[in-house]
Write an enzyme that holds these catalytic residues in place. Structure first.
Site, PDB file in Angstrom:
ATOM      1  N   LYS A 177     -24.077 -18.012 -42.496  1.00 11.11           N
ATOM      2  CA  LYS A 177     -25.032 -18.537 -41.512  1.00 11.11           C
ATOM      3  C   LYS A 177     -26.331 -18.894 -42.204  1.00 11.11           C
ATOM      4  CE  LYS A 177     -27.836 -17.462 -37.445  1.00 11.11           C
ATOM      5  NZ  LYS A 177     -28.229 -16.490 -36.408  1.00 11.11           N
ATOM      6  N   GLU A 191     -30.494 -28.902 -29.818  1.00 12.23           N
ATOM      7  CA  GLU A 191     -31.066 -27.591 -29.522  1.00 12.23           C
ATOM      8  C   GLU A 191     -32.507 -27.492 -30.011  1.00 12.23           C
ATOM      9  OE1 GLU A 191     -30.499 -23.020 -31.025  1.00 12.23           O
ATOM     10  OE2 GLU A 191     -28.688 -24.092 -30.428  1.00 12.23           O
ATOM     11  N   GLU A 244     -22.441 -15.412 -33.560  1.00 17.00           N
ATOM     12  CA  GLU A 244     -23.773 -15.535 -34.162  1.00 17.00           C
ATOM     13  C   GLU A 244     -24.668 -14.385 -33.717  1.00 17.00           C
ATOM     14  OE1 GLU A 244     -27.612 -18.587 -33.959  1.00 17.00           O
ATOM     15  OE2 GLU A 244     -25.644 -19.271 -33.263  1.00 17.00           O
ATOM     16  N   GLU A 259     -39.082 -13.462 -28.299  1.00 13.43           N
ATOM     17  CA  GLU A 259     -38.320 -12.470 -29.066  1.00 13.43           C
ATOM     18  C   GLU A 259     -39.179 -11.359 -29.661  1.00 13.43           C
ATOM     19  OE1 GLU A 259     -34.843 -12.238 -32.497  1.00 13.43           O
ATOM     20  OE2 GLU A 259     -35.732 -14.162 -31.973  1.00 13.43           O
TER      21      GLU A 259
END
Length: 401
Positions: free
Chosen positions: A155, A385, A249, A205
Site C-alpha cells: 500500500k 476520491e 485497507e 481523524e
C-alpha cells in the site's frame, strides 16, 4: 428502502458540564491570524502569544517538548501547554510553541450557536492550478499498482495538491468559521507555521489522545464521497461497509495502530469490524481503539510519535512507501499528513492527523488531498476520491474545480 448504517462518533476525553451558550463560538469568533485555534470533540482552545518555542535539535521531539514545558513552568507559567503542528517528516522542524495565554471552552458541538450558518464566501476570482495534473496523478497510481502486483509493497498513500491564487487578500478567520460550522464534530484548526503562513483545516481523524491513563486512537482508512441524494448517500455508505478493498485497507491500518500502541498499554480494545464516520463530504471506515496506559510518564505526544506515520497516510511497508511517495509526488508534503494538537505538562493531550487542510499565505492557498492505493485500486477512482476530498476546503473559500 435502505436503512442507515451505524455511524461512529468521536470519543471525547471528558463530558462537558453545562456549557454556557456562546462560550465555544465566542472563542471561534475571537480568532485572529497568528493565534492558535483548535476545536476538538473535547474542547475549544484559543491560544494567543508565544511564551516559548520548541527548539529543533537532535533530541527526540517528545523530549524537546517536555523540556520546553518544564522550562516554562520554572519561569512562572502557571499551566503551560504546547500547541501546534508536526510535519509528515518528523526530522523536519515542527511548529510547536507554549502560548502566553490559552482560553478553553466546551466543544463546539455543545454550543447551540454553532448551528448558525457562517457567512458565505465573498465573491473572488480564483486561479486554480493542480500539481500534478489529474492525468499525471492517475499515471502515478497506475505505476504504484503495477509495482504492488509485482510484490514490491502492499500500500502507498499518494497525494496531489491544488494551488489557488486570489485577486484579494485571504480572509482566514472567515474560512475557519465555515470549516468549523460545516463539520463541528470533527477537529478544526488554524495554526501559524511560519511568519505570514497559516495551516488550517478540518480533519476527521484522531491519531491519539491521552487523559490520565486512558488512551484513544481512531484510525480511518477506506472512504467514499457523500451524495446529496439521501438514498444514494445511504447506498454508498452501505457499499463501503461491504467493500473488500476498503475493508482490507482499513484492517491494515488498524493492525498497525494496535501493534504501535501495544508496548505502551496494559490492555487494548480493538473492535472486530469498523463502523462509519461521516463528514460533510465523505464517508470513512472508522475504528475506535481504546487502551489503558502502562506508564504514567508516557505522554500523548510520545504515543503520537510512535504511531506516526500510520499506513493511512503513508503505506506499507513504511520505508518503501516513503520512497514511493518521494519518487511520485512532485511537491514537499510539509505539514500535510503530519499531526496537529496540544499537550500539557502532565502528558495529557490530543493529536490529530493533518488532512482536509491547506496552507494559506497572503493571496495563495495550497490544498492537499491523498488516497490510499492498494493492488485493487483504479487510477480514475483514486483521482475522483482526492477530488471529493478537496471539496471540504473549496467550499470554505467559494472555489470550484
Amino acid at each position: 428502502m435502505p436503512t442507515a448504517p451505524e455511524v461512529a462518533t468521536h470519543v471525547p476525553l471528558a463530558e462537558p458540564a453545562h456549557p454556557a451558550v456562546g462560550a465555544a463560538t465566542g472563542l471561534l469568533g475571537a480568532y485572529t491570524p497568528g493565534a492558535r485555534f483548535l476545536g476538538t470533540p473535547t474542547r475549544t482552545l484559543l491560544a494567543q502569544g508565544t511564551h516559548s518555542e520548541v527548539p529543533h535539535d537532535a533530541r527526540p521531539l517528545p523530549q524537546r517538548v517536555a523540556a520546553t514545558l518544564d522550562a516554562a513552568r520554572a519561569a512562572g507559567h502557571g499551566a503551560p501547554l504546547v500547541v501546534g503542528a508536526v510535519p509528515f517528516d518528523q526530522t523536519a522542524p515542527a511548529a510547536l510553541a507554549v502560548p502566553d495565554t490559552a482560553r478553553t471552552a466546551p466543544p463546539l458541538t455543545a454550543d447551540p450557536l454553532i448551528a448558525l450558518p457562517a457567512d458565505p464566501p465573498a465573491a473572488a476570482r480564483w486561479d486554480i492550478r493542480p500539481v500534478p495534473e489529474p492525468e499525471v496523478y492517475g499515471a502515478g497510481v497506475a505505476a504504484a499498482v503495477e509495482r504492488m502486483w509485482r510484490g514490491e509493497f502492499s500500500k502507498v498513500v499518494l497525494a496531489r495538491t491544488l494551488e489557488l491564487t486570489s485577486t484579494d487578500p485571504l480572509d482566514i478567520p472567515a474560512m475557519l468559521q465555515r470549516l468549523a460550522r460545516r463539520d463541528p464534530s470533527g477537529y478544526t484548526f488554524a495554526l501559524p507555521t511560519a511568519p505570514g503562513r497559516t495551516l488550517l483545516g478540518a480533519s476527521p481523524e484522531l491519531l491519539v489522545s491521552r487523559r490520565g491513563n486512558r488512551v484513544v486512537a481512531n484510525p480511518l482508512a477506506g472512504s467514499t464521497p457523500r451524495s446529496d441524494d439521501l438514498a444514494e448517500d445511504v447506498r454508498r455508505a452501505a457499499a463501503l461497509l461491504e467493500s473488500a478493498k476498503d475493508l482490507h485497507e482499513h484492517a491494515v491500518v488498524v493492525d498497525a495502530v494496535h501493534r504501535a500502541l501495544a508496548p505502551y498499554c496494559t490492555g487494548l480494545t480493538v473492535p472486530a469490524r469498523p463502523t462509519l464516520l461521516r463528514t460533510a463530504t465523505m464517508w470513512h471506515l472508522s475504528t475506535t481503539v481504546t487502551g489503558t496506559l502502562a506508564a504514567p510518564e508516557t505522554s500523548a505526544l510520545e504515543l503520537a510519535c510512535a504511531l506516526h506515520p500510520t499506513p493511512a497516510v503513508c503505506g506499507t511497508p513504511t520505508d518503501t512507501a516513503r520512497q514511493v511517495i518521494a519518487d511520485t509526488e512532485p511537491f514537499d508534503r510539509g505539514f500535510f499528513t503530519g499531526m496537529v494538537g496540544w499537550g500539557d505538562a502532565a502528558g495529557d493531550g490530543e493529536w490529530v492527523v493533518t488532512i482536509r487542510c491547506a496552507e494559506a499565505e497572503e493571496r495563495s492557498l495550497r490544498l492537499y488531498a491523498g488516497a490510499g492505493v492498494v493492488a485493487a485500486s483504479e487510477p480514475a477512482a483514486e483521482t475522483a476520491e482526492t477530488g471529493a476530498k478537496f471539496r471540504t476546503f473549496l467550499g470554505a473559500v467559494g472555489a470550484e474545480l
